[in-house]
Motif scaffolding. Sequence first.
Motif, mmCIF file in Angstrom:
data_model
loop_
_atom_site.group_PDB
_atom_site.id
_atom_site.type_symbol
_atom_site.label_atom_id
_atom_site.label_comp_id
_atom_site.label_asym_id
_atom_site.label_seq_id
_atom_site.Cartn_x
_atom_site.Cartn_y
_atom_site.Cartn_z
ATOM 1 N N ARG A 1 66.224 19.456 -18.128
ATOM 2 C CA ARG A 1 66.193 20.914 -18.016
ATOM 3 C C ARG A 1 66.575 21.571 -19.331
ATOM 4 O O ARG A 1 66.057 22.602 -19.690
ATOM 5 C CB ARG A 1 67.192 21.375 -16.951
ATOM 6 N N SER A 2 67.563 20.993 -19.989
ATOM 7 C CA SER A 2 67.949 21.513 -21.290
ATOM 8 C C SER A 2 67.220 20.687 -22.340
ATOM 9 O O SER A 2 67.242 19.471 -22.289
ATOM 10 C CB SER A 2 69.453 21.366 -21.479
ATOM 11 N N GLN B 1 63.168 32.076 -21.215
ATOM 12 C CA GLN B 1 64.047 31.546 -20.177
ATOM 13 C C GLN B 1 63.602 30.157 -19.749
ATOM 14 O O GLN B 1 64.393 29.212 -19.674
ATOM 15 C CB GLN B 1 63.998 32.508 -18.981
ATOM 16 N N GLY C 1 64.299 27.620 -22.243
ATOM 17 C CA GLY C 1 65.698 27.517 -22.651
ATOM 18 C C GLY C 1 65.890 27.895 -24.107
ATOM 19 O O GLY C 1 66.733 27.335 -24.812
ATOM 20 N N GLY D 1 71.104 32.721 -21.584
ATOM 21 C CA GLY D 1 70.697 31.414 -22.087
ATOM 22 C C GLY D 1 71.806 30.565 -22.681
ATOM 23 O O GLY D 1 71.615 29.383 -22.915
ATOM 24 N N GLY E 1 72.672 22.598 -17.621
ATOM 25 C CA GLY E 1 72.216 23.646 -18.536
ATOM 26 C C GLY E 1 72.706 25.016 -18.187
ATOM 27 O O GLY E 1 73.518 25.184 -17.279
#
Lengths: 379, 379
Positions: free
Chosen positions: A50-51, A95, A98, B188, B360
Amino acid sequence: LTNWSDPLAWAGQSPYDGAVPAAEQPRNARRQAATPSRVALSQAKPDKPRSPARHITINDVGAAAGVSRQTVTRAMNAMDGISATTRERVLSAAQELGYRPSRFGRGLVKGGHATLGLVIEDLANPYYPELASAVLGSATAAGWNVILADDRHTPDRHQLLSDLALQVDGVVGYLKLPPAKQRSIFRGLPVVEIDPPDPQPPQGAVMLDPAPAMVDAARHLFERGVQRPVMIDRSAPGRPSRRACAFINAMAALGLRAVPIHVPGDSIDDGLAGTRHMLRDIPDADGVMTFNDLVALGAIRALRDAGRVVPDDVRVIGIDGLRIGAVVTPTLTTLALDMHDVGRAAVDLVVGMATGSLPGAGARVQYHSQHQFLVRESA
Amino acid sequence: LTNWSDPLAWAGQSPYDGAVPAAEQPRNARRQAATPSRVALSQAKPDKPRSPARHITINDVGAAAGVSRQTVTRAMNAMDGISATTRERVLSAAQELGYRPSRFGRGLVKGGHATLGLVIEDLANPYYPELASAVLGSATAAGWNVILADDRHTPDRHQLLSDLALQVDGVVGYLKLPPAKQRSIFRGLPVVEIDPPDPQPPQGAVMLDPAPAMVDAARHLFERGVQRPVMIDRSAPGRPSRRACAFINAMAALGLRAVPIHVPGDSIDDGLAGTRHMLRDIPDADGVMTFNDLVALGAIRALRDAGRVVPDDVRVIGIDGLRIGAVVTPTLTTLALDMHDVGRAAVDLVVGMATGSLPGAGARVQYHSQHQFLVRESA
DNA sequence: CTGAAAGCGCTTACAG
DNA sequence: CTGAAAGCGCTTACAG
């Protein structure tokens, strides 16, 4: 490291391996027109990245949203000259990916906040938070950020300071470096030492001088009938500290000989140990000046443990004027520093050196701050 | 602002005017092949511009030394592949011009240290230095810098946090923001709140739960015969804090009704005032739980002032486990936090979120840390 | 309302 | 041992 409440929480050890987690991908990810699939998997991460491991740039966002990077800037910084629809699209692409703007890229063109490095010994010693609080207040007012470097947490002081030098626009605090080394580490940076050990500090300095207040303290003890004054001093056995010299001199001027007792540190425990020595070697001591308030706190406790009443049997005086001195029993008589004066002076000095309104990095500008004798219950 | 010992010291007020002193010339000083005469004289400085107003770049140094900027890099960074003579020449030109490398330029290509923003309420409240010390230790070990933001020093909290968001790679601390606002400010960024007011914090959090230790404390009071327990609570009158609820519940489980007394803050003075109220309204109170250690310190003092003996007449318990509690008389019984555990968890969380080994920025990862009931003299 | 160009200050390959 | 080129990620004019 148990009880993480998120089922996704990582298994096992801490997520970093001691290496510096790069704020941004260092390099060698040369601009390549947004092919976000090239991910560094050095940290073997099986599921759901996800990151992102690769650093996402403004170009990636632009590509994803189908706009130029200028438009991304407009959306991210809430500038106008952009349609609401486009802004939405860009923002959600950002978004999604990231995206977080690089402070370096931004800083390079916008010129970020000036940043001050504050070097202290140990935040767990209440002296330093009080100082830090004052420095922080003045720095914030001047629009400077403050990076805190607490050298208790580093194995390698030299490394800590060299690193710090790269991150800041000025340095303030307790450096404790030989002049040559100080110059080489902070090459060109404005530096202001606080209470430097050397009477001729190589750069800027805030000098703390307890001597005048010490005269008041000595007179105070003398007038209350003290006959056997003692100084519990953090120092090497043969070399009394400046504070001790000031006390001994001030007592000598009144015809009394103050005996120094050396302790290796300046904590409560040192005060405890030093005072026990004193009780053994100079049982009739009736006035104790200490290296600082913490030592004084230890002294008071040791005296109480020995059945002596402070201040009736023995008078105790600290140095620094920490807030804690107003809270303990008996409240602590002390040579109080004006921390706000010190903090403001230190910040004014670096800021002045950095902006050019003061001589600059090489000069020896100094500010002198004096203690104030503050009578409370312990003496 | 008197006593500057350098004859060159500036006259009058502080050298900055409240405006942000740009770390680097913002722009519009477009590369112009080193014509160092173009000096911004906005600060009317008559003599010896020793420190440059215009930002000196690597190109200026190169021009002055008669070399390319690559060679300047080599000299400044002590790289090899450069003759000793050239290095000397470059270094002295740099010195002469007062050159200092831009951390933005450097960071852009080298990727500087990751930086953590630590948001606290007030460094003058001893709770925060202890927390900061722990966070700093873990952050340093992880190779992160820490920028300290003490919101007591700002008129505009919102501004402070927005600024901070631009400077750091992650945020930790006491944010006290409505979830929507928190998300929008830190858009973020990995964020970890410590002891969030909301049981459902919008992002990462270190949750502090006093309830288990509170049960131990309640039993301790009960077994020592306390009949009239009181809670001095920082809260709004109708809404007892989580800590108060935990205490009231724990006492209720033992068949005793604890009465809450509300105070507006959590300082020693609040403890003083709250305890005076208590002495008036509930003169037979014999056990006092307080919102935190500072309030407990105030309570102990108020009780002593009223001629009550702690712990014989009234037992007093604090929350937090600050070091100061071990120093005062009587030493403070307390629900002690493991600050190092809290600091480490907070840093592990942000670092994990930032490096991608944890979910995250958007995720709600949490760590739970519990207090430990620590019996000392006051109860 | 949007994008191509230029530039912020630095470092890293790559030639000579 | 030294320099020309390219690029780091971003923003600011400047055209359209």
